[in-house]
Design an enzyme around this catalytic site. Sequence first.
Site, PDB file in Angstrom:
ATOM      1  N   ASP A  92       0.861  -1.174   0.000  1.00 21.90           N
ATOM      2  CA  ASP A  92       0.000   0.000   0.000  1.00 21.90           C
ATOM      3  C   ASP A  92       0.900   1.227   0.000  1.00 21.90           C
ATOM      4  O   ASP A  92       1.976   1.210   0.600  1.00 21.90           O
ATOM      5  CB  ASP A  92      -0.831   0.034   1.292  1.00 21.90           C
ATOM      6  CG  ASP A  92      -2.165  -0.662   1.118  1.00 21.90           C
ATOM      7  OD1 ASP A  92      -2.413  -1.205   0.044  1.00 21.90           O
ATOM      8  OD2 ASP A  92      -2.944  -0.670   2.095  1.00 21.90           O
ATOM      9  N   SER A  93       0.429   2.285  -0.603  1.00 19.28           N
ATOM     10  CA  SER A  93       1.283   3.452  -0.811  1.00 19.28           C
ATOM     11  C   SER A  93       1.286   4.426   0.354  1.00 19.28           C
ATOM     12  O   SER A  93       2.084   5.346   0.391  1.00 19.28           O
ATOM     13  CB  SER A  93       0.787   4.198  -2.042  1.00 19.28           C
ATOM     14  OG  SER A  93      -0.536   4.657  -1.795  1.00 19.28           O
ATOM     15  N   GLY A  94       0.345   4.252   1.289  1.00 23.46           N
ATOM     16  CA  GLY A  94       0.131   5.281   2.300  1.00 23.46           C
ATOM     17  C   GLY A  94      -1.086   6.120   1.969  1.00 23.46           C
ATOM     18  O   GLY A  94      -1.533   6.939   2.771  1.00 23.46           O
ATOM     19  N   GLY A  95      -1.645   5.910   0.777  1.00 24.04           N
ATOM     20  CA  GLY A  95      -2.861   6.638   0.373  1.00 24.04           C
ATOM     21  C   GLY A  95      -4.021   6.347   1.316  1.00 24.04           C
ATOM     22  O   GLY A  95      -4.827   7.230   1.613  1.00 24.04           O
ATOM     23  N   ASP A 271      -7.653  -7.595  -0.614  1.00 23.40           N
ATOM     24  CA  ASP A 271      -6.986  -7.592   0.693  1.00 23.40           C
ATOM     25  C   ASP A 271      -7.981  -7.016   1.679  1.00 23.40           C
ATOM     26  O   ASP A 271      -8.871  -6.238   1.292  1.00 23.40           O
ATOM     27  CB  ASP A 271      -5.730  -6.714   0.700  1.00 23.40           C
ATOM     28  CG  ASP A 271      -6.087  -5.240   0.867  1.00 23.40           C
ATOM     29  OD1 ASP A 271      -6.549  -4.629  -0.116  1.00 23.40           O
ATOM     30  OD2 ASP A 271      -5.947  -4.691   1.984  1.00 23.40           O
TER      31      ASP A 271
END
Lengths: 376, 376
Positions: A92-95, A271
Amino acid sequence: MQFTLETTDPKSRARAGRLTTGHGTIETPIFMPVGTAGTVKAVHQRELRQDIGAQIILGNTYHLYLRPGLDTLYKAGGLHQFGGWDGPILTDSGGYQVFSLSDIRKITEEGVKFRSHIDGSKIDFTPEGVMDIQRIIGADIIMAFDECPPYPSDYEYARKSMELTHRWLKRCIERLDSTEPHYGYEQQLFPIVQGSTYSDLRQQSAEFIASQNRAGNAIGGLSVGEPAEEMYRITELVCGILPADKPRYLMGVGTPANILECIALGVDMFDCVMPTRNARNGMLFTTQGIINIRNEKWKQDFSPIDPGLSNYASSFYTKAYLRHLIHSKEMLGAQIASVHNLSFYLWLVGQAREQIKAGTFSAWKERIIPTLMQRL
Amino acid sequence: MQFTLETTDPKSRARAGRLTTGHGTIETPIFMPVGTAGTVKAVHQRELRQDIGAQIILGNTYHLYLRPGLDTLYKAGGLHQFGGWDGPILTDSGGYQVFSLSDIRKITEEGVKFRSHIDGSKIDFTPEGVMDIQRIIGADIIMAFDECPPYPSDYEYARKSMELTHRWLKRCIERLDSTEPHYGYEQQLFPIVQGSTYSDLRQQSAEFIASQNRAGNAIGGLSVGEPAEEMYRITELVCGILPADKPRYLMGVGTPANILECIALGVDMFDCVMPTRNARNGMLFTTQGIINIRNEKWKQDFSPIDPGLSNYASSFYTKAYLRHLIHSKEMLGAQIASVHNLSFYLWLVGQAREQIKAGTFSAWKERIIPTLMQRL
């Protein structure tokens, strides 16, 4: 990274496929256990592989950036080496933290400024920076840096947010395409469709994302509080636009019923923290239905947790024993329930895949959902 | 239950033996992992057997009586069936809780009245009742109900407490000898030597306990805050009186050095919460010395936790990864450290046994203690 479509269900848009990465092949549809901070909570790496049958796990850029930090991850040779998981990893990007930590962050054109949830220190995330971080973490699949807007969002907010996510995507792509992986295997970017629950925005976003022609595509901004019907409507719309020859990843979804319904709409990858988070609270998903193991009725039920599953945790331990552990707040309770719930989720997508390959998916889905979602 | 003495060390009183129970044979000297509430905290039953090499585990009468309760244990067919551990089990009698829960209990000639530490309800423990409870729990080795006096205790308190423990022992024996096991295998009572740190009381108690001629004997009331030299002095004195042809169990001891020193004095069996409790705080016992894994120095140490041990937890995971988990308060940290520390304790007593059989125990002990007890 190569995606091979093997079978498409004749009565739905469900597909079975194979996604090849630098750390092995994933059979889709697939569920990916969430390992936020470099650990799937309460589960040993050996159990992930041998008992649960996980094929790919998640990490989280924001959390891994804070702990153990980039210097340690880089010196370890990336997250696979650091945590001892040699299968594929998606980060996950942190978005999502832009959404979930909304009270300690500020969004600008440049990126997002966070206050660390651990020590309050300042963190600057930009699309470029987040690509660099994910290069260092070493995920096989890197998520674009996006804004996940809350539900509900008004139209103007959703539109502006989507446009920002698109501009950020261009910057992500530019950065990733001008840098090399650190550890010798390929890392592919999945862009993320946004647009809240507005059909025209979702269509616009899906078309833009599809036009970027990356190795796979993701649908974000769902499972944030909207009704299931809204989730299905948007997923169907977006899956109709995203190319069929690329894997589609629906982020953060969901219950067993959500997963089967969205497989039917053409989603390949899922997920969710639900199987592990609910496990720690004593809520079990089983092949017979949903169990709240804290209930008195399980106190003297000495049958296995789930006779329908063959893994160690589900077949060796009894309901009465697990109830005792959860009641007594013993760690082993969370451990057993986590391995069990994840085993169930991997069983579920494995069954879906078999049914798709046998051409019987749609009928099976209608038959099994009432069983899986009933409260025992 | 049969105890066979195999070897006695020529230069100390250390012995190697075999204790046969209805659930298999125990090779002594042995360390018994503590499973207070029917679970060795954070450790799967499969790990106990396959990774740690546990041969016998402990349960606790007081805790099991409260949860899951006797009705559930009886209907399950005893603790072995309930918890899924098919090796030997020893149960503490609750005598230690007379010490550790001293603010919520009252001692009389008849027994001990507790207030439950969970819900405050009244609990009456008598020697007879505690035997009946342990019959239902189904332990292979049942501990006598005793009073464990605090350290320091004045002479008069220690004498009266010891005499009460002796009177209670007679009642325990009478009750146990007039009842049958519930589950078809034999259950043997170990009486407990008390007498605080007073040599004459300890001698008197050891002689009384020895005269009861049970299958094994225990030394209680140590490891409650007294200096190690006092523990060794009393253990030596008592081991000199307890019969050589019965196993000797030193309750609640201790550090790796304590265990080796007491093996040298003639002790065969040990239990202690230290390996699991310290594990949860990040303190590791290793073949190279003691590690506080929270320290900065391990942050980027990517070597295995203990290359000297072959089990999964110690050899697969790195120090840097374990440090990250403990720092991040991730459950997997406690899980890994618990399996590791218990594996180390079982390795330690296994090594001691081999050295005794080879006739090299005393020299080995002197050589290895400084290594094991150094802080890395």
